[in-house]
Design an enzyme around this catalytic site. Structure first.
Site, short mmCIF file in Angstrom:
data_model
loop_
_atom_site.label_atom_id
_atom_site.label_comp_id
_atom_site.label_asym_id
_atom_site.label_seq_id
_atom_site.Cartn_x
_atom_site.Cartn_y
_atom_site.Cartn_z
N ILE A 1 10.16 -3.06 3.17
CA ILE A 1 11.13 -2.34 4.10
C ILE A 1 11.43 -3.20 4.92
O ILE A 1 10.92 -3.78 5.97
CB ILE A 1 10.45 -1.17 5.02
CG1 ILE A 1 9.89 -0.30 3.66
CG2 ILE A 1 11.50 -0.32 5.50
CD1 ILE A 1 9.30 1.14 4.60
N GLY B 1 -3.81 -18.36 0.28
CA GLY B 1 -4.27 -17.20 -0.41
C GLY B 1 -3.52 -16.81 -1.42
O GLY B 1 -2.34 -17.06 -1.60
N LYS C 1 0.09 -2.43 13.38
CA LYS C 1 1.42 -2.19 13.01
C LYS C 1 2.33 -1.73 14.14
O LYS C 1 3.35 -2.08 14.50
CB LYS C 1 2.00 -1.40 11.86
CG LYS C 1 1.30 -2.08 10.65
CD LYS C 1 1.33 -1.33 9.38
CE LYS C 1 0.92 -1.98 8.27
NZ LYS C 1 0.69 -0.99 6.96
N LYS D 1 -0.97 -8.53 9.97
CA LYS D 1 -0.73 -7.69 10.92
C LYS D 1 -1.93 -7.61 11.96
O LYS D 1 -1.54 -7.53 13.40
CB LYS D 1 -0.45 -6.23 10.34
CG LYS D 1 -1.72 -5.83 9.41
CD LYS D 1 -1.43 -4.36 8.91
CE LYS D 1 -2.28 -4.23 7.74
NZ LYS D 1 -2.35 -4.87 6.69
N GLU E 1 7.99 -10.55 8.57
CA GLU E 1 8.60 -9.20 7.99
C GLU E 1 7.43 -8.46 7.44
O GLU E 1 7.50 -7.14 7.28
CB GLU E 1 9.81 -9.40 7.45
CG GLU E 1 10.43 -8.02 6.79
CD GLU E 1 11.11 -7.47 7.85
OE1 GLU E 1 10.72 -6.42 8.25
OE2 GLU E 1 12.15 -7.95 8.49
N ARG F 1 -10.48 -19.26 -2.25
CA ARG F 1 -11.68 -19.51 -1.93
C ARG F 1 -12.44 -19.49 -3.30
O ARG F 1 -13.49 -20.15 -3.32
CB ARG F 1 -12.27 -18.12 -1.49
CG ARG F 1 -12.07 -18.12 -0.17
CD ARG F 1 -12.72 -16.67 0.75
NE ARG F 1 -12.02 -15.32 -0.05
CZ ARG F 1 -12.36 -14.21 0.42
NH1 ARG F 1 -13.34 -14.12 1.28
NH2 ARG F 1 -11.71 -13.37 -0.13
#
Length: 430
Positions: free
Chosen positions: A138, A13, A207, A107, A131, A48
């Site tokens: 954060i 990506g 999350k 996620k 992370e 892509r």
């Protein structure tokens, strides 16, 4: 002593986040090498649309065959930032099978299949770090997984979606309606053309599942998370919140039961006191409040999305994974030893703010109070305002279970004197 042979990285990506990962790897190459103990080399980029010009990336590295890239065998770390369930899941497990560790920002996949991915990583002796999957730049996953490993976390309460926080903050500060605030968020690039994942709470729920699993050493999947969106929040709700000294936020709340025997995870709009640290989180920022036995209360705050902030978290994981690889070790894997049951929303205990449209005549308040008493829900305050034969009745309760509150509301709707239940909102952070 620095190893001269570079560690090779495959990037899956190259959109907003991926392009920033590639840029930082290039511009900070010397610093990254010094921190890791060996150079890191971008060995391939799967995309892509290969014809798109990608500044700073050698076109020779670009490929549309992501599977071939992760199967190469000389790849040390795969960075996955394509998102979604497939092909990301298959690419990650293929990377493990071919001797690469993985850094992911996915996620949705981790909330759905985190246990299986951790098992695959462990089976092949590789790392799985993520992370960037929860709150952008954060630092949150690693503090929960490592810094607080010796503590007992009881509650994680947070704003984990910048789009919704921007919208609610705009409604609060300007008096704008939901649609007006959403339109501004879209114009500024904070909201997608289809904002459903954000405003209906899907993003925050994923999350929450990840945070609950790590905090409570228990497997929590997306399906375990109670989810409510924020599209029904109105200017009138904010007006009521202000009268209580509160504001409204879309919160992800993960907590242990008071007896410690179970956990819950939920996402929904809630009123929180203006004195609570989360109340002052403005714009598109994120913040997570952690409550634990020994550490007490901790708050983590910062930009929760965006290319550069998210890439910062990805690069932090990349450094950690590369260090582990040089040392012939792996970092912490899944910790699910507690295996606590995940309770449903009915077991959640909190306070409630209920706004009713009622007939403006004697005896209505007594009828309403009787219904609350019959269902074991204690009333804290009542505010009534009447006009032209109609009245609004605002009831704020003491702590009660969600199941008891649900039964109360169902019974209230059956009263002839109750024209409608205008809104129900939980009151948190007290």
């Amino acid at each position: 002593m620095m190893r001269t042979r570079p560690l090779k990285v495959a990037l899956l990506g190259c959109g907003v986040v991926g392009s920033e990962v590639a840029r930082i790897m290039t511009t900070h190459a010397d610093d990254l090498a010094a921190r890791i103990g060996a150079p890191v080399e971008l060995a391939g980029v799967a995309v892509r649309r290969p014809s798109k010009v990608r500044e700073g990336i050698d076109p020779a590295l670009v490929t549309t065959d992501a599977t071939a890239l992760v199967k190469r065998g000389d790849i040390d770390v795969v960075v996955e930032v394509i998102g979604g369930i497939e092909p990301a899941r298959t690419l990650i497990t293929t990377a493990f099978e071919h001797g690469a560790s993985v850094v992911s920002a996915n996620k949705a996949l981790l909330a759905q299949d985190g246990a299986a991915l951790h098992a695959a990583a462990e089976a092949h002796g590789e790392d799985l770090y993520y992370e960037a999957a929860v709150a952008g730049a954060i630092p949150l996953i690693r503090p929960l997984r490592e810094s607080l490993a010796g503590d007992k976390v009881n509650r994680v309460l947070g704003i984990v979606n910048g789009t919704t926080n921007f919208i609610l903050d705009k409604m609060d500060s300007t008096g704008a309606g939901y649609q007006e605030a959403l339109d501004e968020a879209t114009a500024l690039g904070y909201a997608e053309a289809d904002p459903t994942a954000d405003v209906e709470g899907f993003d925050a729920a994923a999350k929450a599942a990840i945070l609950a699993g790590i905090a409570f050493h228990t497997r929590v999947r997306l399906d375990d998370v109670h989810r409510e969106g924020m599209t029904e929040v109105t200017a009138a709700d904010f007006a009521s919140a202000r009268k209580m000294g509160c504001t409204i936020k879309l919160l992800a709340i993960c907590e242990r039961a008071r007896d410690g025997a179970s956990v819950t995870a939920r996402v929904h709009p809630a009123m929180i006191p203006l004195s609570h640290p989360l109340a002052s989180v403005r714009g598109a920022y994120n913040a997570v409040f952690v409550e634990s036995d020994a550490s007490g209360r901790l708050m983590f705050y910062g930009p929760g999305a965006g290319g550069a902030p998210t890439a910062s978290a990805v690069l932090g994981d990349l450094v950690a994974v590369c260090r582990n690889r040089l040392n012939g070790a792996t970092g912490p894997g899944e910790s699910a030893y507690a295996a606590l049951p995940v309770s449903g929303m009915g077991d959640v205990v909190t306070r409630y703010h209920i706004s009713l449209d009622v007939a403006d005549k004697p005896g209505v308040l007594a009828q309403v109070a009787t219904v609350f008493a019959e269902h074991g829900v204690s009333i804290d305050t009542v505010r009534q305002q009447g006009k032209d034969g109609e009245a609004s009745l605002v009831v704020v309760t003491h702590r009660a279970s969600d199941a008891a509150l649900g039964g109360t509301v169902e019974a209230l709707r059956k009263l002839d004197t109750v024209r409608g239940v205008a809104s129900i909102m939980r009151v948190e952070g007290e």
